[in-house]
Write a protein that holds these residues in place. Structure first.
Motif, PDB file in Angstrom:
ATOM      1  N   SER A   3      60.014  54.719  11.708  1.00 23.53           N
ATOM      2  CA  SER A   3      61.099  55.709  11.684  1.00 23.53           C
ATOM      3  C   SER A   3      61.206  56.395  10.322  1.00 23.53           C
ATOM      4  O   SER A   3      61.861  57.421  10.191  1.00 23.53           O
ATOM      5  CB  SER A   3      62.435  55.061  12.057  1.00 23.53           C
ATOM      6  OG  SER A   3      62.721  54.080  11.091  1.00 23.53           O
ATOM      7  N   ASN A   4      60.570  55.828   9.307  1.00 23.39           N
ATOM      8  CA  ASN A   4      60.572  56.464   7.987  1.00 23.39           C
ATOM      9  C   ASN A   4      59.376  57.397   7.808  1.00 23.39           C
ATOM     10  O   ASN A   4      59.161  57.932   6.726  1.00 23.39           O
ATOM     11  CB  ASN A   4      60.520  55.397   6.884  1.00 23.39           C
ATOM     12  CG  ASN A   4      61.878  55.176   6.250  1.00 23.39           C
ATOM     13  OD1 ASN A   4      62.753  56.037   6.336  1.00 23.39           O
ATOM     14  ND2 ASN A   4      62.055  54.041   5.620  1.00 23.39           N
ATOM     15  N   ARG A   6      57.465  60.823   8.599  1.00 24.12           N
ATOM     16  CA  ARG A   6      57.779  62.187   9.009  1.00 24.12           C
ATOM     17  C   ARG A   6      56.484  62.983   9.172  1.00 24.12           C
ATOM     18  O   ARG A   6      55.608  62.902   8.313  1.00 24.12           O
ATOM     19  CB  ARG A   6      58.619  62.791   7.884  1.00 24.12           C
ATOM     20  CG  ARG A   6      59.023  64.215   8.051  1.00 24.12           C
ATOM     21  CD  ARG A   6      59.842  64.665   6.842  1.00 24.12           C
ATOM     22  NE  ARG A   6      60.944  63.760   6.542  1.00 24.12           N
ATOM     23  CZ  ARG A   6      61.685  63.799   5.439  1.00 24.12           C
ATOM     24  NH1 ARG A   6      61.450  64.721   4.527  1.00 24.12           N
ATOM     25  NH2 ARG A   6      62.649  62.935   5.230  1.00 24.12           N
ATOM     26  N   GLU A  32      60.081  61.856  13.967  1.00 19.47           N
ATOM     27  CA  GLU A  32      60.648  62.842  13.037  1.00 19.47           C
ATOM     28  C   GLU A  32      59.650  63.963  12.746  1.00 19.47           C
ATOM     29  O   GLU A  32      58.637  63.766  12.073  1.00 19.47           O
ATOM     30  CB  GLU A  32      61.071  62.166  11.731  1.00 19.47           C
ATOM     31  CG  GLU A  32      61.991  63.087  10.944  1.00 19.47           C
ATOM     32  CD  GLU A  32      62.328  62.575   9.558  1.00 19.47           C
ATOM     33  OE1 GLU A  32      62.088  61.401   9.259  1.00 19.47           O
ATOM     34  OE2 GLU A  32      62.829  63.408   8.774  1.00 19.47           O
ATOM     35  N   CYS A  73      60.760  62.439  -0.174  1.00 18.70           N
ATOM     36  CA  CYS A  73      59.719  61.479   0.192  1.00 18.70           C
ATOM     37  C   CYS A  73      59.110  60.836  -1.044  1.00 18.70           C
ATOM     38  O   CYS A  73      58.997  61.464  -2.087  1.00 18.70           O
ATOM     39  CB  CYS A  73      58.605  62.179   0.973  1.00 18.70           C
ATOM     40  SG  CYS A  73      59.189  62.750   2.573  1.00 18.70           S
ATOM     41  N   ALA A 105      56.714  53.104   3.600  1.00 18.60           N
ATOM     42  CA  ALA A 105      57.737  53.494   4.579  1.00 18.60           C
ATOM     43  C   ALA A 105      58.688  52.342   4.913  1.00 18.60           C
ATOM     44  O   ALA A 105      59.649  52.522   5.651  1.00 18.60           O
ATOM     45  CB  ALA A 105      57.076  54.007   5.863  1.00 18.60           C
ATOM     46  N   GLN A 106      58.423  51.176   4.337  1.00 19.14           N
ATOM     47  CA  GLN A 106      59.382  50.084   4.539  1.00 19.14           C
ATOM     48  C   GLN A 106      60.734  50.413   3.946  1.00 19.14           C
ATOM     49  O   GLN A 106      61.762  49.968   4.419  1.00 19.14           O
ATOM     50  CB  GLN A 106      58.878  48.839   3.838  1.00 19.14           C
ATOM     51  CG  GLN A 106      57.841  48.118   4.603  1.00 19.14           C
ATOM     52  CD  GLN A 106      57.562  46.821   3.888  1.00 19.14           C
ATOM     53  OE1 GLN A 106      58.130  45.804   4.225  1.00 19.14           O
ATOM     54  NE2 GLN A 106      56.743  46.893   2.881  1.00 19.14           N
ATOM     55  N   SER A 107      60.700  51.191   2.856  1.00 19.35           N
ATOM     56  CA  SER A 107      61.956  51.372   2.142  1.00 19.35           C
ATOM     57  C   SER A 107      62.319  52.828   1.905  1.00 19.35           C
ATOM     58  O   SER A 107      63.417  53.112   1.452  1.00 19.35           O
ATOM     59  CB  SER A 107      61.865  50.657   0.788  1.00 19.35           C
ATOM     60  OG  SER A 107      60.723  51.102   0.110  1.00 19.35           O
ATOM     61  N   ALA A 108      61.420  53.774   2.183  1.00 24.98           N
ATOM     62  CA  ALA A 108      61.717  55.169   1.846  1.00 24.98           C
ATOM     63  C   ALA A 108      60.900  56.115   2.725  1.00 24.98           C
ATOM     64  O   ALA A 108      59.882  55.703   3.283  1.00 24.98           O
ATOM     65  CB  ALA A 108      61.388  55.401   0.372  1.00 24.98           C
ATOM     66  N   PRO A 109      61.319  57.390   2.821  1.00 28.98           N
ATOM     67  CA  PRO A 109      60.576  58.311   3.675  1.00 28.98           C
ATOM     68  C   PRO A 109      59.186  58.680   3.132  1.00 28.98           C
ATOM     69  O   PRO A 109      59.000  58.840   1.930  1.00 28.98           O
ATOM     70  CB  PRO A 109      61.459  59.567   3.739  1.00 28.98           C
ATOM     71  CG  PRO A 109      62.620  59.335   2.864  1.00 28.98           C
ATOM     72  CD  PRO A 109      62.535  57.989   2.244  1.00 28.98           C
ATOM     73  N   THR A 181      60.605  59.914  -5.851  1.00 28.36           N
ATOM     74  CA  THR A 181      60.602  60.926  -4.786  1.00 28.36           C
ATOM     75  C   THR A 181      59.881  62.156  -5.336  1.00 28.36           C
ATOM     76  O   THR A 181      59.708  62.305  -6.547  1.00 28.36           O
ATOM     77  CB  THR A 181      62.027  61.344  -4.383  1.00 28.36           C
ATOM     78  OG1 THR A 181      62.638  61.979  -5.509  1.00 28.36           O
ATOM     79  CG2 THR A 181      62.867  60.155  -3.945  1.00 28.36           C
TER      80      THR A 181
END
Ligand code: SAH
Length: 243
Positions: A3-4, A6, A32, A73, A105-109, A181
């Protein structure tokens, strides 16, 4: 984790490709979708080719630039059939890309970026990326249809996620090792640009020098902590007002 992740499509010309990409995503558990300046969207052809994935289209966000689409991201992976002059870290195999993307992607987009049907991604857009990935293919003709490229990379992400060794992903990297990011990285690059100008290091518009340094920092993949150390160094080098 998925889900993280895109999927970003840049200036897609055929709306059918947007629909087919949405279907490719949903079959692999991705939801997404961000469209950067699509030629035609929403569009009946996109809806038709999305088949059972019209929800992915309905939730798709339209952005005015690639920067805007990936600002938050921590990893931005540009999919490209060909290598460009910018020496970004490159995944030659999609499964290696998937391992890296799933870890982040475990913790951020994390974003996967796909270019235009005719001309791919511009160098400027590749500069927004932290990594590149290619799908190995026939050296005489290795350019895939856009939605098929999305399908293959989405499959690899899903496969990496399905077969993940729990112990590997259970380990959360410490906060200071988190990548910055894209927005934080952009601020650093602007700061570097200013200091290079103020110090007289750049006497003329040396576009190439700046590009090479930017590529060096991109390859170094600094953590947030290391980036703030570099920002501190740049601030210390800046001329002080009033001195
Ligand atoms: N003529 C363009 C190809 C565009 S194909 C060019 O030369 O760049 C549309 C998009 O599909 C590409 O921008 C890329 O994101 C993706 N794609 C196509 N083939 C690919 C491959 N072999 N590896 C990785 N991405 C690919």
């Amino acid at each position: 984790m998925l889900s993280n992740i895109r999927i970003v499509l840049v200036q897609t010309f055929h709306p059918g490709n947007i629909g087919a990409a949405a279907r490719a995503m949903k079959t692999m558990g991705l939801g997404e979708l961000v469209l950067v300046n699509p030629r035609a969207f929403p569009d009946d052809e996109a809806t038709r080719l999305a088949a059972g994935a019209t929800d992915v289209l309905a939730n798709a966000r339209v952005a005015g630039s690639l920067n805007e689409a990936v600002d938050d991201c921590v990893q931005v992976i540009g999919a490209s059939a060909r290598l460009r002059s910018l020496p970004l870290p490159h995944f030659d195999e999609p499964d290696a890309m998937a391992q890296s993307a799933l870890g982040n992607a475990q913790s951020a987009p994390v974003a996967l970026v796909f270019g235009r049907e005719r001309s791919g991604l511009t160098n400027e857009e590749i500069r927004c990326c932290t990594h590149q990935v290619s799908i190995p293919a026939n050296p005489e003709y290795g350019i895939l249809n856009l939605s098929q490229a999305v399908q293959i990379l989405a499959y690899e992400l899903h496969r990496g996620w399905r077969t993940r060794p729990e112990s590997d992903f259970a380990y959360q990297s410490p906060a200071e090792a988190t990548p910055p990011t894209r927005e934080q990285f952009d601020h650093f690059q602007r700061h570097l640009h200013d200091v290079m100008q103020q110090s007289g290091f750049l006497t003329q518009p040396h576009a190439r020098t700046e590009e090479q340094l930017q590529a060096l920092f991109a390859r170094a993949e600094p953590s947030r902590k290391e980036l703030s150390l570099l920002r501190g160094l740049l601030s210390a080098l800046e001329p002080r007002g009033g001195d």
